[in-house]
Design a protein around this motif. Structure first.
Motif, mmCIF file in Angstrom:
data_model
loop_
_atom_site.group_PDB
_atom_site.id
_atom_site.type_symbol
_atom_site.label_atom_id
_atom_site.label_comp_id
_atom_site.label_asym_id
_atom_site.label_seq_id
_atom_site.Cartn_x
_atom_site.Cartn_y
_atom_site.Cartn_z
ATOM 1 N N TRP A 37 28.030 -41.354 8.638
ATOM 2 C CA TRP A 37 26.801 -40.844 8.177
ATOM 3 C C TRP A 37 26.934 -39.521 7.180
ATOM 4 O O TRP A 37 25.923 -38.726 7.032
ATOM 5 N N GLU A 38 28.050 -39.824 6.346
ATOM 6 C CA GLU A 38 28.226 -38.661 5.426
ATOM 7 C C GLU A 38 27.021 -38.785 4.058
ATOM 8 O O GLU A 38 26.567 -39.726 4.221
ATOM 9 N N LEU A 39 27.232 -37.692 3.812
ATOM 10 C CA LEU A 39 25.930 -37.370 2.534
ATOM 11 C C LEU A 39 26.682 -36.448 1.352
ATOM 12 O O LEU A 39 27.043 -35.561 1.598
ATOM 13 N N ALA A 40 26.582 -37.126 0.086
ATOM 14 C CA ALA A 40 27.071 -36.505 -0.823
ATOM 15 C C ALA A 40 26.055 -35.113 -1.368
ATOM 16 O O ALA A 40 24.865 -35.702 -0.953
ATOM 17 N N TYR A 51 30.049 -33.340 -8.808
ATOM 18 C CA TYR A 51 29.075 -34.340 -9.197
ATOM 19 C C TYR A 51 28.847 -35.118 -8.064
ATOM 20 O O TYR A 51 28.205 -36.284 -8.345
ATOM 21 N N GLY A 52 29.378 -35.072 -6.678
ATOM 22 C CA GLY A 52 28.837 -35.678 -5.678
ATOM 23 C C GLY A 52 29.785 -36.739 -5.406
ATOM 24 O O GLY A 52 29.360 -37.684 -4.640
ATOM 25 N N HIS A 90 15.879 -25.194 -3.734
ATOM 26 C CA HIS A 90 15.065 -26.298 -3.747
ATOM 27 C C HIS A 90 13.642 -25.701 -3.138
ATOM 28 O O HIS A 90 12.610 -26.348 -2.943
ATOM 29 N N THR A 249 25.940 -29.652 12.277
ATOM 30 C CA THR A 249 25.198 -30.630 11.424
ATOM 31 C C THR A 249 26.033 -30.847 9.902
ATOM 32 O O THR A 249 25.804 -32.056 9.335
ATOM 33 N N TYR A 250 26.459 -29.568 9.358
ATOM 34 C CA TYR A 250 27.270 -29.950 7.948
ATOM 35 C C TYR A 250 28.639 -30.447 8.558
ATOM 36 O O TYR A 250 28.953 -31.744 7.758
ATOM 37 N N ARG A 254 27.230 -34.270 8.103
ATOM 38 C CA ARG A 254 27.236 -34.436 6.785
ATOM 39 C C ARG A 254 28.282 -34.512 5.932
ATOM 40 O O ARG A 254 28.519 -35.379 4.868
ATOM 41 N N ARG B 183 17.425 -40.655 1.937
ATOM 42 C CA ARG B 183 18.146 -39.462 2.697
ATOM 43 C C ARG B 183 17.984 -38.234 1.559
ATOM 44 O O ARG B 183 19.166 -37.359 1.529
ATOM 45 N N ALA B 186 17.286 -35.376 3.006
ATOM 46 C CA ALA B 186 18.394 -34.727 3.852
ATOM 47 C C ALA B 186 19.475 -33.644 3.005
ATOM 48 O O ALA B 186 19.800 -32.749 3.649
ATOM 49 N N GLN B 187 19.333 -34.217 1.697
ATOM 50 C CA GLN B 187 20.356 -33.621 0.952
ATOM 51 C C GLN B 187 20.084 -32.108 0.465
ATOM 52 O O GLN B 187 20.849 -31.233 0.179
ATOM 53 N N THR B 188 18.781 -31.693 0.652
ATOM 54 C CA THR B 188 18.196 -30.368 0.175
ATOM 55 C C THR B 188 17.893 -29.569 1.674
ATOM 56 O O THR B 188 17.577 -28.641 1.341
ATOM 57 N N CYS B 189 17.908 -30.176 2.700
ATOM 58 C CA CYS B 189 17.848 -29.392 4.067
ATOM 59 C C CYS B 189 18.689 -28.236 4.120
ATOM 60 O O CYS B 189 19.943 -28.749 4.187
ATOM 61 N N ALA B 192 20.794 -28.932 6.874
ATOM 62 C CA ALA B 192 21.253 -30.451 7.197
ATOM 63 C C ALA B 192 20.682 -31.245 8.431
ATOM 64 O O ALA B 192 21.304 -32.149 8.711
ATOM 65 N N LEU B 197 17.252 -40.017 9.109
ATOM 66 C CA LEU B 197 18.003 -40.452 10.322
ATOM 67 C C LEU B 197 16.871 -40.673 11.393
ATOM 68 O O LEU B 197 16.975 -41.661 12.019
ATOM 69 N N HIS B 200 15.152 -43.865 10.870
ATOM 70 C CA HIS B 200 16.208 -44.845 11.446
ATOM 71 C C HIS B 200 16.095 -44.832 12.953
ATOM 72 O O HIS B 200 15.968 -46.146 13.282
ATOM 73 N N SER B 406 25.614 -44.112 -4.295
ATOM 74 C CA SER B 406 26.076 -42.775 -4.927
ATOM 75 C C SER B 406 25.719 -41.578 -4.011
ATOM 76 O O SER B 406 26.868 -40.907 -3.527
ATOM 77 N N ARG B 407 24.556 -41.675 -3.306
ATOM 78 C CA ARG B 407 24.192 -40.598 -2.463
ATOM 79 C C ARG B 407 25.098 -40.624 -1.044
ATOM 80 O O ARG B 407 25.585 -39.600 -0.581
ATOM 81 N N ASN B 408 25.271 -41.865 -0.529
ATOM 82 C CA ASN B 408 25.759 -42.144 0.748
ATOM 83 C C ASN B 408 27.302 -42.267 0.679
ATOM 84 O O ASN B 408 27.956 -41.810 1.606
ATOM 85 N N ALA B 434 24.361 -38.866 -7.397
ATOM 86 C CA ALA B 434 23.942 -38.396 -6.058
ATOM 87 C C ALA B 434 22.742 -38.017 -5.724
ATOM 88 O O ALA B 434 22.220 -37.932 -4.737
#
Lengths: 302, 538
Positions: A37-40, A51-52, A90, A249-250, A254, B183, B186-189, B192, B197, B200, B406-408, B434
């Motif tokens: 469940w990774e996330l760029a 750049y992700g 953010h 979590t990281y 992630r 998600r 989630a990227q900004t949290c 994390a 999810l 989901h 891209s993101r996932n 992403a």
């Protein structure tokens, strides 16, 4: 007042903290492996994380050597922990309050660690260097308490009056902030009112380390120490343990992009998990507590 | 209902709409789409529909949930829901996502840093129920109060109170289909924590315990795919017939011989398309065939059920359906003895087969390597095996990044390197890569069209994407210049097709959409006729 009663309470509270902290850490670490469940962006992706990008961008990626940068990962975490990078990027309005709140605690933690270190160094208090160290630690503590107060009051106001936050703020969140405010305020009062704040804190640290019951603390310093330790014991039961959860979590969610192929340990762990009996009740699964994951996932093929 | 919605309101005013979508609140679009009174009219939900189906969230009905017949039935569903919540927290029933789920339940600090990242929340004009934390907070409170020991005592002070009743469940069911699982939040949290999810997992409670899921993703999706071979309804004979027709048609049109290979044993590559391409965008599989044949690649499609269809809707709502389909894809690859599986232009198929299902492949023997078509295409384009003339693509092109790619998966640059090389007027959207915005059709939305849900998709969930597209082409806003929106994902293309039609974008702005392979073929020197047909209806 004599240090004796505070010392006994301190040991109990520290024990609660240590036991609960270890218990919670083990509990988080022992949670089963999950589906990927990774996330760029994943910062350990060398040359790509800015750049992700990931190793999946490589043609025939499974034949290539993985290029990981643990330094990039550490730098990312450093910025996140010490500068609250995510909030800065953010949610800047909140960062102006959250940063002093957190940084105040970091400074105080640093001051406490230094106090304990110098408390066990022989004659440190008597030397001229010791006096300088004492002044520096006292100044650090004062800075920590003051920016902590600023951040806490600001966060309390935001949580109580900002419509974006108010709806999502529980009673316990307010309680936690008030608790911390009490810690910071008694800290400031201790510095102002105690004849020798650093000296008393050093004496208290020595008492804790060497179980020395003969010392004496001024009332306000004793109250401050009690509040600090009560907070410490209370902390692992709350969301404030997020500083620990954040590791998982990281790193475990992630950024966990480890492929299954070739990883025998992970494969065995998943085999064990797949052999567990399932009780989901939906008709299309027909799980009756007798079938396991493999039975259900391969049902139509049998 | 009122505007100042509180978390606990989800369980109140049972049959009233909790927080309707107001068109006037939506984020303004650039000209000529900036006049609110010219927004397309939404399909009306009639009284008899409301009598048959629950409509108590936002005035939109995506799921056709019937009203319970009596209080007994309501109670039964409430009990089932609690039972599902409890199972979700156990290793036996939910090892697949237990760690990320528990961490996301326990450690959200409510800072709302994620809010502005959500294109649905911001696009809607900040409708409270679409806030990424709203759904999660409802779920969190329910878990803590009803699925954990002592929850009812602690809930008021510690976690915040909430009631679990029919209103809560029915609204939460619809609300679990108002997030595209992109998600981006989630990227900004900073913690994390992953609200996507949580959505989901919520869908899983409904599907795996109550047997409730969107008909399009379950009955007409995974179930149909497992029974017939494809969610399009095509059986193996039909898919081969259709592809044969595509080959013949394209060969005739381009004056070259195109042949799609089927079930070739020991081929190097098993290519798995989203079968929807064959029906809706046949030029896409045709373009793949042209490129792979021209590059001299050893490849094949499979006519085995369900491996001619790369979709795996289980990814969005049900771990078991996900596993069933993924395992069948792998089995086919093993039987054909291919060296690797390449996933065609379908974002969620990428994520399902390349990463998420990776951890159910428990031995190296069955772990057939899987890769994205984008990396393969990059390899081919820059291999020198095919001659290109980029001037054939000399029109404005922008790229939509599918979230699942891209993101996932972190596949960001290969498609860009191709576009920079082959499209002289390529320009980026902002944000991109992403950090892109979802097309608005993620997590099954693009195939969900019941009642007024398609209006909601085009007006709300796709809104920020639409704004981005228009902004990317702001130097040529009118229809006099043809512009190409490149979207290497079938699901996204479905959403963009509906969006562009909804706002009459081809007429007003001259924008068409398509995949990446179409642009590659269009730039091939050996293909004399233009491959991209601007005049055709997309």
């Amino acid at each position: 007042m004599t240090v004796m009663p505070l010392l006994i309470i301190s040991y109990v509270l520290i024990a609660i903290f240590v036991v609960t902290f270890i218990y919670k850490t083990i509990k988080m670490a022992k949670l089963p492996i999950h589906l990927r469940w990774e996330l760029a962006p994943v910062p350990h992706e060398k040359g790509k994380s800015h750049y992700g990008g990931s190793y999946l961008e490589e043609y025939d990626w499974w034949t290539k050597k993985r290029e990981k940068s643990l330094i990039d990962e550490a730098v990312y975490m450093g910025k996140e922990i010490f500068l609250l990078k995510g909030v800065f990027e953010h949610n800047k309005k909140l960062w102006y309050l959250s940063f002093p709140f957190h940084f105040g605690m970091y400074v105080l933690t640093g001051a406490a660690v230094l106090t304990f270190i110098f408390a066990v160094l022989p004659s440190s208090l008597l030397s001229s260097e010791g006096l300088i160290v004492g002044s520096v630690i006292e100044i650090l503590a004062a800075i920590g308490f003051i920016i902590g107060i600023v951040g806490t009051i600001g966060l309390l106001i935001r949580r109580l009056f900002d419509p974006n936050l108010k709806n999502y703020t529980s009673g316990s969140a307010i309680f936690n902030l008030i608790f911390l405010l009490a810690l910071f305020v008694t800290g400031v009062l201790s510095i102002i009112n105690a004849p020798d704040f650093y000296g008393e804190m050093t004496q208290y640290a020595q008492s804790l380390i060497f179980a020395n019951t003969s010392g004496v603390l001024s009332g306000i310093v004793a109250v401050h120490c009690l509040i600090t330790l009560l907070f410490l014991a209370y902390l692992p039961f709350t969301k404030m343990l997020h500083f620990l959860a954040k590791y998982f979590t990281y790193h475990e969610v992630r950024w966990n992009d480890s492929p299954m192929a070739g990883n025998k340990k992970m494969q065995q762990e998943v085999i064990d998990l797949l052999n567990q009996k399932v009780t989901w009740a939906a008709p299309h699964l027909k799980a009756d507590g007798e079938k396991n994951w493999v039975d259900i996932a391969t049902e139509e093929k049998k | 209902m009122k505007k100042n919605i509180k978390i606990e309101d989800i369980s109140k005013y049972k049959d009233e709409i909790l927080s309707p979508v107001e068109v006037a609140d939506l984020v303004p679009l650039p000209s000529p789409y900036d006049k609110i009174h010219e927004e397309p009219t939404w399909k009306e939900i009639k009284d008899d529909q409301k009598e048959r189906m629950v409509c108590n969230l936002d005035g939109v009905i995506a799921l056709n949930l019937p009203h319970p017949e009596n209080e007994e039935e309501e109670k039964k569903y409430v009990e089932q829901f609690v039972s599902g919540l409890k199972k979700l927290l156990t290793k036996e029933n939910n090892w697949t996502f237990l760690q990320p789920l528990l961490l996301s339940i326990e450690y959200c600090v409510g800072c709302q840093t994620c809010n502005d990242a959500c294109p649905i929340f911001t696009g809607s004009g900040r409708n409270e129920i679409y806030r990424p934390t709203y759904r999660s907070e409802v779920f969190r409170r329910l878990v803590k109060k009803y699925a954990k020991p002592g929850g009812k005592i602690l809930s008021k002070f510690s976690n915040g109170d909430i009631e679990l009743n029919w209103a809560t469940i029915s609204r939460l069911y619809e609300l679990s289909y108002r997030c595209t699982l992109c998600r981006r939040c989630a990227q900004t949290c900073p913690m994390a924590v992953d609200n996507g999810l949580i959505t989901h997992e919520l869908r899983k409670v409904f599907s795996q315990e109550l047997g409730w899921a969107a008909e399009e993703v379950h009955d007409k999706g995974t179930v149909l795919q497992l029974e017939v071979g494809s969610s399009t309804g095509m059986n193996p004979l039909a898919v081969k017939d259709n592809m044969e027709f595509v080959d013949e048609d394209t060969s005739e049109e381009l004056g070259i011989d195109i042949k799609t290979p089927w079930d070739v044993k020991d081929a190097e590559i098993l290519l798995i398309h989203n079968a929807g391409e064959i029906i809706s965008w046949p030029e896409n599989p045709a373009a793949f065939a042209i490129i792979l044949n021209a590059a001299g690649i050893s490849w094949t499609l499979s006519s085995e059920e369900p491996s001619y269809d790369g979709v795996n809707y289980g990814l969005w709502y049900d771990d078991f359906q996900l596993a069933k389909i993924a395992l069948k894809h792998i089995e086919t690859a093993k039987r054909l003895n291919v060296k690797k599986i390449v996933v065609g232009e379908c974002g969620h198929a990428h994520k399902a087969l390349i990463t998420v299902a990776d951890r159910i492949l428990t031995d190296d023997e069955n772990n057939v390597p899987r890769e994205s078509c984008l990396t393969l295409l990059e390899e081919i384009v820059f291999s020198g095996k095919i001659e290109f003339d980029p001037s054939k693509n000399d029109f404005p092109v922008t790229l939509h990044d599918p979230c699942n790619i891209s993101r996932n998966l972190g596949i960001v640059e290969p498609q860009r390197r191709i576009l920079r090389y082959l499209c002289p007027q390529f320009r980026e959207m902002d944000p991109k890569g992403a950090e892109n915005y979802c097309c608005g059709g993620g997590s099954g939305f693009a195939i969900m069209n019941r009642n007024n849900f398609s209006d909601w998709r085009s007006s709300v969930s796709s809104r920020l994407k639409f704004k981005q597209i228009l902004d990317a082409f702001s130097d040529h806003p009118g229809p006099e210049v043809n512009k190409y929106l490149c979207s290497p994902c079938s699901n996204c293309k479905g959403e963009l097709r509906d969006l562009l039609e909804y706002y009459d974008v081809k007429e007003k702005s001259g924008i068409i959409y398509g995949g990446l392979v179409e642009l590659i073929v269009n730039a091939m020197v050996d293909i004399k006729e233009p491959f991209i047909k601007w005049e055709e209806d997309f």
